[in-house]
Design an enzyme around this catalytic site. Structure first.
Site, PDB file in Angstrom:
ATOM      1  N   CYS A   8     -52.687 -10.982 -18.799  1.00 38.27           N
ATOM      2  CA  CYS A   8     -51.231 -11.046 -18.929  1.00 38.27           C
ATOM      3  C   CYS A   8     -50.656 -10.854 -17.528  1.00 38.27           C
ATOM      4  CB  CYS A   8     -50.680 -10.051 -19.950  1.00 38.27           C
ATOM      5  SG  CYS A   8     -50.850  -8.313 -19.539  1.00 38.27           S
ATOM      6  N   CYS A  82     -49.022 -15.569 -19.267  1.00 34.82           N
ATOM      7  CA  CYS A  82     -49.133 -15.665 -17.809  1.00 34.82           C
ATOM      8  C   CYS A  82     -48.977 -17.101 -17.326  1.00 34.82           C
ATOM      9  CB  CYS A  82     -50.429 -15.048 -17.294  1.00 34.82           C
ATOM     10  SG  CYS A  82     -51.923 -15.905 -17.763  1.00 34.82           S
ATOM     11  N   CYS A  86     -53.651 -19.039 -14.513  1.00 37.96           N
ATOM     12  CA  CYS A  86     -55.078 -18.836 -14.739  1.00 37.96           C
ATOM     13  C   CYS A  86     -55.864 -20.056 -14.291  1.00 37.96           C
ATOM     14  CB  CYS A  86     -55.352 -18.588 -16.224  1.00 37.96           C
ATOM     15  SG  CYS A  86     -54.537 -17.122 -16.840  1.00 37.96           S
TER      16      CYS A  86
END
Length: 133
Positions: A8, A82, A86
């Protein structure tokens, strides 16, 4: 042994609660990691309190920065708000769990998030360890 990375933004609430649940429910059968794209200075105290209510102590955890290595070393990457930060590697399992951010919320709201995370973690364990009882 399968490995899971929970990500997160601040690695202070949702991902820490998820890591706590997975460690508690799966024991040493699944390797657990958590990280944040912009880690906070400390873990969310309300998240710590909500987890303590169900007998899980996450107070000793520290927010950690998301690294390419941690993604590469994980079989499953679970993101929680997020966005696109990533790194994506072929052959990894990616899921995005749409969960409210507990930051700034009271204990009642955080309990609901905690319980939703438990449900999702239980499903994840069943998928990663299909032979488990």
């Amino acid at each position: 042994m399968p490995s899971v990375l929970f990500v997160c933004v601040h690695n202070a609430g949702r991902s820490q609660m998820a890591a706590g649940w997975l460690t508690y429910l799966a024991g040493d059968r699944i390797e657990v990691r958590s990280a944040g794209s912009a880690p906070a200075d400390s873990i969310n105290s309300v998240a710590v309190e909500a987890m303590r209510e169900v007998g899980i102590d996450i107070s000793n955890q520290q927010p950690k920065i998301l690294t390419v290595d941690s993604v590469e070393a994980s079989d499953a990457v679970i993101t929680m708000g997020c966005g696109d930060v990533c790194p994506i590697f072929p052959g990894k399992r990616y899921e995005d769990w749409s969960l409210d951010d507990p930051s700034g919320k009271g204990i009642e709201a955080v309990r609901e998030i905690r319980d939703e995370i438990r449900t999702r973690v239980e499903k994840l364990i069943a998928e990663l360890l299909p032979a488990a009882d």
